[in-house]
Design an enzyme around this catalytic site. Structure first.
Site, PDB file in Angstrom:
ATOM      1  N   THR A 125       0.826  -1.214   0.000  1.00 54.26           N
ATOM      2  CA  THR A 125       0.000   0.000   0.000  1.00 54.26           C
ATOM      3  C   THR A 125       0.858   1.262   0.000  1.00 54.26           C
ATOM      4  OG1 THR A 125      -1.461   1.291   1.444  1.00 54.26           O
ATOM      5  CG2 THR A 125      -0.145  -0.364   2.517  1.00 54.26           C
ATOM      6  N   ASP A 126       0.293   2.337  -0.541  1.00 52.71           N
ATOM      7  CA  ASP A 126       0.981   3.636  -0.506  1.00 52.71           C
ATOM      8  C   ASP A 126       1.101   4.158   0.929  1.00 52.71           C
ATOM      9  OD1 ASP A 126      -1.700   4.264  -0.109  1.00 52.71           O
ATOM     10  OD2 ASP A 126      -1.759   5.906  -1.560  1.00 52.71           O
ATOM     11  N   GLU A 127       0.335   3.562   1.856  1.00 58.88           N
ATOM     12  CA  GLU A 127       0.375   4.054   3.239  1.00 58.88           C
ATOM     13  C   GLU A 127       1.738   3.845   3.886  1.00 58.88           C
ATOM     14  OE1 GLU A 127      -2.779   3.783   5.828  1.00 58.88           O
ATOM     15  OE2 GLU A 127      -4.323   3.620   4.289  1.00 58.88           O
ATOM     16  N   TYR A 149      -1.277  -0.417  11.010  1.00 64.26           N
ATOM     17  CA  TYR A 149      -1.538  -1.148   9.758  1.00 64.26           C
ATOM     18  C   TYR A 149      -0.404  -0.907   8.774  1.00 64.26           C
ATOM     19  CZ  TYR A 149      -3.257  -1.588   4.944  1.00 64.26           C
ATOM     20  OH  TYR A 149      -3.365  -1.870   3.602  1.00 64.26           O
ATOM     21  N   ALA A 150      -0.093   0.363   8.525  1.00 70.13           N
ATOM     22  CA  ALA A 150       0.946   0.708   7.544  1.00 70.13           C
ATOM     23  C   ALA A 150       2.295   0.129   7.979  1.00 70.13           C
ATOM     24  CB  ALA A 150       1.023   2.224   7.393  1.00 70.13           C
ATOM     25  N   LYS A 153       2.422  -3.528   7.110  1.00 65.15           N
ATOM     26  CA  LYS A 153       2.617  -3.741   5.665  1.00 65.15           C
ATOM     27  C   LYS A 153       4.075  -3.427   5.277  1.00 65.15           C
ATOM     28  CE  LYS A 153      -0.189  -4.734   3.086  1.00 65.15           C
ATOM     29  NZ  LYS A 153      -0.739  -6.046   2.651  1.00 65.15           N
ATOM     30  N   HIS A 275      -3.350  10.633  11.550  1.00 64.81           N
ATOM     31  CA  HIS A 275      -3.976  10.591  10.218  1.00 64.81           C
ATOM     32  C   HIS A 275      -3.094  11.282   9.182  1.00 64.81           C
ATOM     33  CE1 HIS A 275      -8.223  10.611   8.213  1.00 64.81           C
ATOM     34  NE2 HIS A 275      -7.322   9.932   7.540  1.00 64.81           N
TER      35      HIS A 275
HETATM   36  N1  NAD Z   1      -8.377  -1.439  -0.082  1.00 62.88           N
HETATM   37  C1  NAD Z   1      -7.404  -0.612  -0.441  1.00 62.88           C
HETATM   38  O1  NAD Z   1      -7.648   0.570  -0.693  1.00 62.88           O
HETATM   39  C2  NAD Z   1      -5.987  -1.117  -0.586  1.00 62.88           C
HETATM   40  C3  NAD Z   1      -5.056  -0.268  -1.210  1.00 62.88           C
HETATM   41  C4  NAD Z   1      -3.743  -0.737  -1.370  1.00 62.88           C
HETATM   42  C5  NAD Z   1      -3.394  -1.995  -0.904  1.00 62.88           C
HETATM   43  N2  NAD Z   1      -4.316  -2.789  -0.284  1.00 62.88           N
HETATM   44  C6  NAD Z   1      -3.897  -4.139   0.136  1.00 62.88           C
HETATM   45  O2  NAD Z   1      -4.605  -5.047  -0.670  1.00 62.88           O
HETATM   46  C7  NAD Z   1      -4.889  -6.233   0.072  1.00 62.88           C
HETATM   47  C8  NAD Z   1      -6.384  -6.511   0.013  1.00 62.88           C
HETATM   48  O3  NAD Z   1      -7.080  -5.406   0.574  1.00 62.88           O
HETATM   49  P1  NAD Z   1      -8.673  -5.431   0.696  1.00 62.88           P
HETATM   50  O4  NAD Z   1      -9.115  -4.039   0.775  1.00 62.88           O
HETATM   51  O5  NAD Z   1      -9.217  -6.325  -0.330  1.00 62.88           O
HETATM   52  O6  NAD Z   1      -8.821  -6.105   2.126  1.00 62.88           O
HETATM   53  P2  NAD Z   1     -10.078  -6.854   2.773  1.00 62.88           P
HETATM   54  O7  NAD Z   1     -10.006  -6.537   4.231  1.00 62.88           O
HETATM   55  O8  NAD Z   1     -11.313  -6.548   2.023  1.00 62.88           O
HETATM   56  O9  NAD Z   1      -9.760  -8.401   2.533  1.00 62.88           O
HETATM   57  C9  NAD Z   1      -8.765  -9.089   3.237  1.00 62.88           C
HETATM   58  C10 NAD Z   1      -9.043 -10.576   3.079  1.00 62.88           C
HETATM   59  O10 NAD Z   1      -7.984 -11.286   3.739  1.00 62.88           O
HETATM   60  C11 NAD Z   1      -8.567 -12.332   4.494  1.00 62.88           C
HETATM   61  N3  NAD Z   1      -7.646 -12.650   5.602  1.00 62.88           N
HETATM   62  C12 NAD Z   1      -7.365 -11.883   6.680  1.00 62.88           C
HETATM   63  N4  NAD Z   1      -6.472 -12.506   7.464  1.00 62.88           N
HETATM   64  C13 NAD Z   1      -6.181 -13.688   6.844  1.00 62.88           C
HETATM   65  C14 NAD Z   1      -5.301 -14.752   7.162  1.00 62.88           C
HETATM   66  N5  NAD Z   1      -4.556 -14.753   8.276  1.00 62.88           N
HETATM   67  N6  NAD Z   1      -5.234 -15.800   6.310  1.00 62.88           N
HETATM   68  C15 NAD Z   1      -5.996 -15.829   5.172  1.00 62.88           C
HETATM   69  N7  NAD Z   1      -6.844 -14.852   4.844  1.00 62.88           N
HETATM   70  C16 NAD Z   1      -6.927 -13.783   5.667  1.00 62.88           C
HETATM   71  C17 NAD Z   1      -9.899 -11.793   4.963  1.00 62.88           C
HETATM   72  O11 NAD Z   1     -10.790 -12.839   5.342  1.00 62.88           O
HETATM   73  C18 NAD Z   1     -10.349 -11.040   3.725  1.00 62.88           C
HETATM   74  O12 NAD Z   1     -11.035 -11.892   2.845  1.00 62.88           O
HETATM   75  C19 NAD Z   1      -4.363  -6.003   1.476  1.00 62.88           C
HETATM   76  O13 NAD Z   1      -3.118  -6.634   1.587  1.00 62.88           O
HETATM   77  C20 NAD Z   1      -4.221  -4.499   1.573  1.00 62.88           C
HETATM   78  O14 NAD Z   1      -3.164  -4.163   2.448  1.00 62.88           O
HETATM   79  C21 NAD Z   1      -5.606  -2.375  -0.122  1.00 62.88           C
END
Ligand code: NAD
Length: 346
Positions: A125-127, A149-150, A153, A275
């Site tokens: 993530t960009d965070e 969280y950041a 990651k 934030h």
């Molecule tokens: N949503 C955003 O804006 C965004 C932006 C950049 C990066 N990301 C990254 O993309 C990825 C997906 O994000 P998202 O928004 O879809 O998240 P989300 O919270 O919607 O989904 C996360 C999924 O991971 C599963 N999970 C959690 N812990 C687990 C574990 N220990 N083993 C197996 N599965 C597990 C959850 O059940 C869920 O289905 C993340 O790694 C996040 O850091 C998200």
């Protein structure tokens, strides 16, 4: 047939990616592994159940037994989406974040070291950069995460980098901006605001809403990952952005306008500690590989609103029970403050 593992594939981006990849890559056979936390939803994948190139495994990325059994059968590619992903929850308690986002990634990398794969995409993530300083961040900018969280990651990225350098694990790290679209859990800003507006409930806005994010449609995010698996250099980091910077307040206005709801539904609430004010990425490295975001924000937001409007049975149940308790803890009575707090915010 290529054997592809998608972890966290029952969540928002992972489930969109599973649909996208099965449609775009006819020679991929996909296993989705998901722990089904509160954010994982089997409904996100039910239309894939009859596809012979798809299967689901219920399990935890931090469980070596499950992971070793999947890797030992031979995998070509791994896309690790599994994570605890909500900043506010990490501020409340970060244990699960360290377990999944750090230890879980370590478990995956250990398996990839033992049973080599062709590509290992660590979805980050960009965070990790923290709030923008002088100019948009390039991939070589130092990371300065501002919330647990950041930080989790960033630690996962460091592990992926180390496993590439030490053991030759073909890791690629992606840092995407805020992603939006269908099937996003309604605790995140856009689905929370859309579903609250559909219900005629207040939209809790942190501080004065002047935080700036670059909004990327989930289909563009998925397409960028497919592009990177074909063109990226292993061991490298790639920013993924849409050059679409918006203030949170403006997002709230757009959603209310599209749903014909009054601005008075916006309720400023106490700002999140630590934030970040502004995220901005320089995506020249990814552009040089021939990729760019295609979905204009106005269209992406309109389609996303339409999806939530037509799927109340998807999000309705998610907003009751445990989520309702979380919501109350998070926003408290502040969310019911009268609209006169809005004076001076435009
Ligand atoms: N949503 C955003 O804006 C965004 C932006 C950049 C990066 N990301 C990254 O993309 C990825 C997906 O994000 P998202 O928004 O879809 O998240 P989300 O919270 O919607 O989904 C996360 C999924 O991971 C599963 N999970 C959690 N812990 C687990 C574990 N220990 N083993 C197996 N599965 C597990 C959850 O059940 C869920 O289905 C993340 O790694 C996040 O850091 C998200």
């Amino acid at each position: 047939m290529k054997s592809v593992l998608i972890t966290g594939g029952a969540g928002f981006i992972g489930s969109n990616f599973a649909h996208h990849a099965l449609a775009r890559r006819p020679d991929w056979s996909i296993t989705v592994l998901d722990k089904l936390t509160y954010a994982g939803n089997p409904k996100n994948l039910c239309s894939l159940e009859t596809n012979p190139r798809y299967r689901f495994v219920h399990g935890d990325i931090a469980d070596p037994q499950v992971i070793n059994s999947l890797f030992s059968k031979g995998l070509d590619m791994v896309f690790n989406f599994a994570a605890e992903s909500h900043v506010d929850r990490s501020i409340e308690c970060s244990n699960a974040f360290l377990r999944t986002d750090v230890y879980g990634v370590h478990t995956l990398l250990e398996a990839a070291r033992r049973w080599p794969v062709y590509r290992f995409l660590q979805i980050s993530t960009d965070e990790v950069y923290g709030s923008v300083r002088e100019r948009a961040f390039r991939e070589d900018a130092p990371v300065r995460p501002s919330n647990p969280y950041a930080a989790s990651k960033a630690a996962a990225e460091a592990l992926a980098h180390a496993y590439h350098a030490t053991y030759g694990v073909p890791a690629i790290i992606t840092r995407a901006t805020n992603t939006y679209g269908p099937r996003q859990y309604p605790e995140k800003l856009i689905p929370l605001f859309i579903t609250n507006a559909l219900e005629g409930r207040p939209l809790p806005l942190y501080g004065n809403g002047d935080q700036i994010r670059d909004w990327l449609h989930v289909n563009d995010h998925c397409e960028a990952l497919l592009h990177l698996v074909d063109h990226a250099r292993t061991g490298d980091i790639y920013n993924i952005g849409a050059a679409n910077e918006r203030r949170n307040l403006d997002i709230a206005h757009l959603i209310l306008e599209q749903l014909g709801q009054p601005v008075s539904l916006i309720r400023p609430v106490e700002d999140r500690p630590g934030h970040d004010r502004h995220y901005a990425l320089d995506c020249a490295k990814l552009s040089a590989l021939g990729w760019r975001a295609y979905i204009p924000f106005e269209r992406g937001l309109r389609d996303t609103i339409a999806w939530y409007r037509h799927h109340p049975s998807w999000w309705g149940p998610l907003k009751s029970g445990a989520h309702a308790h979380y919501y109350q803890r998070q926003y408290g009575t502040e969310v019911f403050q009268p609209p006169d707090r809005l004076r001076g915010i435009r």
